[in-house]
Design a protein around this motif. Structure first.
Motif, PDB file in Angstrom:
ATOM      1  N   TYR A 106     -20.760 -44.537  92.090  1.00 33.80           N
ATOM      2  CA  TYR A 106     -20.008 -45.538  91.332  1.00 33.80           C
ATOM      3  C   TYR A 106     -19.670 -46.742  92.207  1.00 33.80           C
ATOM      4  N   ARG A 107     -19.393 -46.460  93.484  1.00 31.24           N
ATOM      5  CA  ARG A 107     -19.064 -47.550  94.406  1.00 31.24           C
ATOM      6  C   ARG A 107     -20.314 -48.111  95.097  1.00 31.24           C
ATOM      7  N   PRO A 295       3.237 -48.818  83.133  1.00 26.68           N
ATOM      8  CA  PRO A 295       2.086 -49.138  82.273  1.00 26.68           C
ATOM      9  C   PRO A 295       2.545 -49.722  80.940  1.00 26.68           C
TER      10      PRO A 295
ATOM     11  N   PRO B 360      -3.419 -47.616  82.811  1.00 33.04           N
ATOM     12  CA  PRO B 360      -4.478 -46.762  82.272  1.00 33.04           C
ATOM     13  C   PRO B 360      -5.144 -47.350  81.023  1.00 33.04           C
ATOM     14  N   PRO B 368     -14.140 -52.716  82.675  1.00 32.78           N
ATOM     15  CA  PRO B 368     -13.475 -51.410  82.756  1.00 32.78           C
ATOM     16  C   PRO B 368     -12.221 -51.455  83.637  1.00 32.78           C
ATOM     17  N   VAL B 369     -11.371 -50.438  83.479  1.00 33.01           N
ATOM     18  CA  VAL B 369     -10.238 -50.261  84.382  1.00 33.01           C
ATOM     19  C   VAL B 369     -10.777 -50.210  85.813  1.00 33.01           C
ATOM     20  N   HIS B 388     -14.692 -53.380  92.298  1.00 33.35           N
ATOM     21  CA  HIS B 388     -14.442 -52.261  91.380  1.00 33.35           C
ATOM     22  C   HIS B 388     -13.704 -51.206  92.186  1.00 33.35           C
ATOM     23  N   ARG B 390     -11.036 -47.826  92.671  1.00 33.56           N
ATOM     24  CA  ARG B 390     -10.659 -46.568  92.030  1.00 33.56           C
ATOM     25  C   ARG B 390      -9.153 -46.345  92.146  1.00 33.56           C
TER      26      ARG B 390
END
Lengths: 418, 418
Positions: A106-107, A295, B360, B368-369, B388, B390
């Motif tokens: 993903y990274r 949030p 979230p 995307p988040v 990007h 995490r």
């Protein structure tokens, strides 16, 4: 049941990070009525970690909560230590390897080979998933002791505890036919010792629920924990004691359970369909950070102007140059114009402002370190309060942020639409 | 020499307070080259505290640093525990009684009788004065082990360590003719496992200095600790190993010792006589908070605009409505105009901007988040990077703040004045 809390990591013994996991896990154990008699920290050393684990068992622990040492390097020994103490083997889990590989993909990176260490699972262990990191946790029982292997980073450990460890502990407790329930009453504006004097007899006379006061940085909290055969029965034991406490110190209680000051402010604004902004000097954006840590805050939070330099106070917030010249940046007049300027500039319904002297330098006899003005501008006008807060730079900023949120909360609560 | 750090207090085991003394004392031990292999916490329980003290001696500790349990109540057992373990008696010190009485008189109160407990001194002990509280500390040696009894409150413990414990430790070390020195290399942009692969042979082959890697939230650090007859000789042992490490991963090393990202950015700006501002969306003021956490930042930090709502992005920062409409608030174009707007609005030389999706909620397939754009506007133009990241909401915000500070630092470093 008795739990021992063990942290593994040389960085803890070097003082590079604090063992906040011990406090977190201790609080959680108190909530469910598990006794903790020892915290231990050992480094990334196989023999000492093994000795600490054996000692926990000798000292009568039913549960051992271990944090840290689950990473990919040779230093990450927790899996090996527990497997060795229990005389169990380990096997690599292809599923976990694939999960870790996907995180690297993903990274846009290759998974280093040593990351496979994190996929070693102790024979008979339940894998505790870690969506927030690469190292999964594990739960394994042996010789009457329940071992939980948890990741070191608190941001990974806490959700893993809530979502996966707590249900297992509840089940173990369920075998004892007891369910625990807790309620937290959050107070502001009353010190821990003053609170204790007012409710000491309740604290002392109660055994179910137990009543425990806590304090942290200007806030004080009361925890009520009851045990019973069912959740409903435990809650029913809490209610009359909560009522008795509220009769004594109700005016200081602003929230329950996870209802922190930023959460409470958000709720009040949402209920009124209103919004807020901040204008910060000495807190440097901390109030805005606290609000946006919740949030879903984007419907009530418009923004903030951190006006550290006077040019920003004047140029962006419209504080008059004569105010800065005659009264100074740390003054009631400046706090007032900062709050009004932030409200006007952002278009929010409410704005809270702070200007003060955080130190260690910059204090004078007339305006000492610890002096702070908090302004609140709202639909029905502006108020300013003066405070003198103690503590080092970090404490002062945190306490200032909290008192500002508290002032804002009270103004919103008491505001009648005219 | 080896030290063990023991904290006494049931409030620690209940999670009511954090054991920050352990981190503080560990850092101090690392600084003077004393090894710490264990931290232990026990409650206010005579038998368990005695067992913990005996264990420290069995495990080979030369020094035991004990915090807490020196107060006036029956629960305060540390004096009794140490005296008992050493087989020594205790005597009341009239001088200490008078000191405590004078503190009460100063506050216009009578000294409660139980405060005399705090004046009990172990036979042969050196009293460590406590000008900041009622409970004095004590230093006593026996059976080759040096015991330091220190008060629990960090505001009392820290100055007592600096002023009275450290000189004693230095004297004890002088008898061993060894001096220790440490250096920390701070890296960014290389994971702990990738770093370990690159320098594993150095870590494994070195014994003086020892080399240890650490990681936290996107940053990784390497500690080198050497011992020698003099400070200069210890430093001389560190230098060639530092050079060898820099040859391998030098491009990732941005600072040494206490030079964190905000500190480094401040130093670079100060050297150039320049200033900075921030424009923050998803981080909500966290970058500004990190910068202003450093004392004395007011000469390099002008301010910040936290533009959570699009009206603030447009109205205060001047982001064009067409950009918000066509590209959205989380876009390279918006990050660029936010940075440029913050630079223009505050009058600072540099501005860093962030706009991203912290989650979230709020993520889409295209955005995307975890998506974040970081803009840096400076005297020679504006750059924007896409990342990007995490992690949960809190991790994402923290990592975004760090990557933004890192980008800003690199731009300032590479900026040639034209």
């Amino acid at each position: 049941m008795i739990a021992e809390i063990l942290a593994v990591g040389t960085e803890l013994l070097m003082g590079q990070i604090a063992n906040t996991n011990a406090q977190y896990l201790s609080t959680r154990m108190a909530e469910i009525g598990v006794s903790v008699y020892h915290h231990t920290v050992v480094g990334d050393n196989l023999d000492r970690a093994k000795a600490a684990l054996s000692l926990a068992k000798e000292r009568g622990a039913d549960i051992v909560l271990i944090s840290g040492g689950l990473g990919p390097t040779q230093d990450d020994i927790t899996r090996d230590v527990v497997a060795s103490c229990l005389g169990k083997s380990m096997n690599i889990s292809d599923e976990i390897v694939e999960h870790i590989r996907s995180l690297f993909t993903y990274r846009g990176r290759e998974m280093p080979e040593n990351n496979k260490r994190q996929a070693m699972v102790i024979e008979g262990a339940t894998v505790l998933e870690n969506p927030r990191g690469t190292a999964p946790g594990q739960y394994v029982a042996g010789d009457g002791v329940h071992y939980f292997l948890l990741p070191g980073p608190p941001t990974e450990l806490k959700p893993m505890y809530e979502e996966q460890v707590l249900p297992i502990l509840r089940r173990l407790q369920g075998e004892e036919n007891l369910v625990f329930a807790s309620r937290y009453l959050r107070t502001y504006g009353i010190g821990e010792s003053a609170m204790e004097i007012k409710i000491q007899d309740i604290v002392d006379s109660q055994t179910n629920p137990t009543v425990a006061p806590y304090a942290s940085e200007g806030e004080a909290m009361i925890r009520l924990t009851a045990s019973a055969a069912t959740e409903a029965e435990a809650q029913a034991l809490i209610t009359p004691v909560e009522t008795a406490i509220r009769e004594r110190i109700g005016k200081y209680i602003y929230g329950v359970d996870d209802e922190t000051l930023p959460v409470k402010v958000g709720k009040l604004l949402r209920a009124k369909g209103q919004t807020m902004a901040t204008a910060e000097s000495c807190t440097g954006g901390m109030i805005a950070t606290m609000i946006t840590d919740v949030p879903g805050c984007s419907d009530i939070f418009w923004g903030s102007v951190v006006s550290y330099h006077n040019d920003v106070k004047h140029g962006v917030l419209g504080v008059e140059e004569s105010v800065l010249r005659e009264h100074g940046a740390v003054s009631s007049q400046c706090a007032r114009q900062m709050a009004e300027g932030a409200r006007r500039t952002t278009g929010a319904d409410w704005a809270v402002s702070v200007t003060g002297i955080a130190g260690p330098g910059g204090g004078t006899k007339e305006k000492p370190v610890g002096l702070v003005f908090v302004g609140v501008a709202g639909p029905n006008g502006t108020t300013v309060e003066e405070y003198h807060l103690r503590g080092d730079r970090h404490q002062f900023r945190l306490r200032t942020a909290k008192v500002a949120l508290y002032d804002l909360m009270q103004r919103i609560q008491n505001d009648s639409e005219r």
